[in-house]
Design a protein around this motif. Structure first.
Motif, PDB file in Angstrom:
ATOM      1  N   TRP A 112      14.322  63.971  -5.543  1.00 56.44           N
ATOM      2  CA  TRP A 112      15.478  63.383  -6.242  1.00 56.44           C
ATOM      3  C   TRP A 112      16.524  62.817  -5.287  1.00 56.44           C
ATOM      4  O   TRP A 112      17.368  62.009  -5.696  1.00 56.44           O
ATOM      5  CB  TRP A 112      16.120  64.399  -7.185  1.00 56.44           C
ATOM      6  N   THR A 113      16.464  63.203  -4.010  1.00 56.76           N
ATOM      7  CA  THR A 113      17.445  62.669  -3.051  1.00 56.76           C
ATOM      8  C   THR A 113      17.264  61.164  -2.843  1.00 56.76           C
ATOM      9  O   THR A 113      18.206  60.464  -2.465  1.00 56.76           O
ATOM     10  CB  THR A 113      17.326  63.386  -1.695  1.00 56.76           C
ATOM     11  N   LEU A 114      16.044  60.669  -3.120  1.00 58.20           N
ATOM     12  CA  LEU A 114      15.807  59.232  -2.974  1.00 58.20           C
ATOM     13  C   LEU A 114      16.617  58.422  -3.992  1.00 58.20           C
ATOM     14  O   LEU A 114      17.147  57.353  -3.674  1.00 58.20           O
ATOM     15  CB  LEU A 114      14.322  58.913  -3.144  1.00 58.20           C
ATOM     16  N   LEU A 115      16.699  58.918  -5.220  1.00 59.51           N
ATOM     17  CA  LEU A 115      17.475  58.227  -6.252  1.00 59.51           C
ATOM     18  C   LEU A 115      18.952  58.169  -5.862  1.00 59.51           C
ATOM     19  O   LEU A 115      19.615  57.141  -6.015  1.00 59.51           O
ATOM     20  CB  LEU A 115      17.310  58.939  -7.597  1.00 59.51           C
ATOM     21  N   LEU A 116      19.432  59.293  -5.352  1.00 60.43           N
ATOM     22  CA  LEU A 116      20.828  59.345  -4.921  1.00 60.43           C
ATOM     23  C   LEU A 116      21.075  58.353  -3.781  1.00 60.43           C
ATOM     24  O   LEU A 116      22.059  57.609  -3.794  1.00 60.43           O
ATOM     25  CB  LEU A 116      21.178  60.759  -4.475  1.00 60.43           C
ATOM     26  N   LEU A 117      20.167  58.313  -2.817  1.00 54.94           N
ATOM     27  CA  LEU A 117      20.322  57.406  -1.680  1.00 54.94           C
ATOM     28  C   LEU A 117      20.297  55.949  -2.109  1.00 54.94           C
ATOM     29  O   LEU A 117      21.022  55.116  -1.563  1.00 54.94           O
ATOM     30  CB  LEU A 117      19.227  57.667  -0.650  1.00 54.94           C
ATOM     31  N   GLY A 118      19.461  55.622  -3.085  1.00 55.86           N
ATOM     32  CA  GLY A 118      19.412  54.242  -3.574  1.00 55.86           C
ATOM     33  C   GLY A 118      20.760  53.790  -4.101  1.00 55.86           C
ATOM     34  O   GLY A 118      21.220  52.674  -3.796  1.00 55.86           O
ATOM     35  N   GLY A 119      21.420  54.665  -4.870  1.00 55.62           N
ATOM     36  CA  GLY A 119      22.744  54.340  -5.385  1.00 55.62           C
ATOM     37  C   GLY A 119      23.779  54.232  -4.282  1.00 55.62           C
ATOM     38  O   GLY A 119      24.655  53.347  -4.304  1.00 55.62           O
ATOM     39  N   ILE A 120      23.685  55.120  -3.286  1.00 52.13           N
ATOM     40  CA  ILE A 120      24.636  55.110  -2.170  1.00 52.13           C
ATOM     41  C   ILE A 120      24.499  53.825  -1.357  1.00 52.13           C
ATOM     42  O   ILE A 120      25.498  53.206  -0.974  1.00 52.13           O
ATOM     43  CB  ILE A 120      24.409  56.345  -1.269  1.00 52.13           C
ATOM     44  N   ILE A 121      23.266  53.414  -1.086  1.00 53.02           N
ATOM     45  CA  ILE A 121      23.034  52.188  -0.306  1.00 53.02           C
ATOM     46  C   ILE A 121      23.663  50.986  -1.001  1.00 53.02           C
ATOM     47  O   ILE A 121      24.351  50.164  -0.373  1.00 53.02           O
ATOM     48  CB  ILE A 121      21.524  51.959  -0.094  1.00 53.02           C
ATOM     49  N   LEU A 122      23.447  50.881  -2.308  1.00 53.96           N
ATOM     50  CA  LEU A 122      24.010  49.768  -3.069  1.00 53.96           C
ATOM     51  C   LEU A 122      25.535  49.791  -3.022  1.00 53.96           C
ATOM     52  O   LEU A 122      26.180  48.758  -2.776  1.00 53.96           O
ATOM     53  CB  LEU A 122      23.524  49.843  -4.523  1.00 53.96           C
TER      54      LEU A 122
END
Length: 297
Positions: A112-122
């Motif tokens: 689930w950390t990948l989903l969080l990182l995707g939002g952070i990158i954007l």
């Protein structure tokens, strides 16, 4: 642009970084990802740097006084140096901890950390563009450094995303991919630190590197009656403003008062057309061809 805008942009950076630092570190601990924790540490340094940018902008806008006839703008590159130092410190801390984690076996990060990182990158890329836009509009060196802090944060998040993806997809034996990603991110942060440091150093050393502005000044001189040419044009930056030293050529047969009036007209025209020019010093040179022709007669 209104004067309060740079301050508002700095506040935007402060609160955005504060919120993201808490989210990243908490998610990194719960999701077993040091790359995400490292990303959060970098965001903590961003909070301090954004606060310094805010203080620097407030001080830089103080009007000139007897002790600071050219204003207080030089505080901006000094603040940028501190930001660079924070970037270097955070990069070294991330690199050290990443190396320690590589040596110690541990489980893979949570998916689930990948989903969080995707939002952070954007979000960080959007923040970078917002702050960079305002830095260009105001000419603020420290605001530009703060913008690249957002970009560096986005880069560390991308590195974390790649590392976690490798660890999850490849499975056993690749648990440290997350930590290697954090190590790579620290190197990227160091490169960005240098890219931020170099323009600030140039500003402190009064490097004349504003060719576009110099060319515009020369073009505007053509619209001022009496200015035959611009012989020299030296520009130095102080905060969000520029100080310009110019040598203009005028007819050598006119009076001192007429030359003085031409210089003032040119100065007024420049500051009206280019509001970012805070100070103009004009030296008047006579056209020696006119004088030589007169003597020959």
């Amino acid at each position: 642009m209104e004067k309060h805008v740079p301050h508002r942009t700095a506040f935007f950076s402060i609160f955005a970084n504060l919120a993201l630092a808490g989210v990243k570190i908490s998610a990194g601990v719960l999701g077993n990802s040091y790359a995400l924790v490292a990303d959060g540490i970098e965001s903590v340094s961003d909070v301090f740097s954004s606060f310094l940018v805010f203080l620097g902008l407030k001080y830089a806008e103080k009007p000139a006084d007897a002790n600071h006839p050219y204003g207080h703008g030089k505080i901006e590159p000094l603040v940028t140096f501190i930001i660079v130092a924070l970037l270097v410190a955070s990069a070294l801390l991330i690199a050290y901890q990443s190396y320690q984690n590589i040596l110690i076996p541990h489980s893979s990060p949570k998916a689930w950390t990948l989903l969080l990182l995707g939002g952070i990158i954007l979000w960080k890329e959007i923040s970078f563009r917002i702050v960079l836009r305002d830095s260009k509009q105001t000419g603020s060196t420290s605001l530009k450094a703060d913008a690249w802090h957002h970009r560096a944060d986005a880069i560390t998040s991308v590195a974390a995303f790649i590392g976690i993806s490798i660890a999850l997809l490849c499975g056993e034996g690749y648990e440290t991919a997350d930590d290697w990603a954090a190590l790579v991110a620290s190197g990227i942060i160091l490169v960005n630190a240098y890219l931020i440091f170099r323009p600030a150093l140039a500003e402190i050393l009064d490097e004349d590197m504003y060719d576009d502005l110099s060319q515009r000044i020369r073009e505007l001189s053509k619209d001022v009656p009496g200015v035959l040419a611009v012989e020299k044009c030296h520009i130095r930056k102080t905060g969000m403003s520029y100080c310009v030293d110019i040598h203009i050529i005028v007819n050598g047969n006119i009076s001192v008062k007429e030359g003085h009036d031409i210089a003032h007209a040119f100065k007024d025209s420049l500051q009206q057309q280019i509001p970012s020019i805070a100070s103009v010093l004009i030296h008047v040179e006579p056209d020696y061809k006119d004088i030589h022709f007169k003597l020959q007669k």
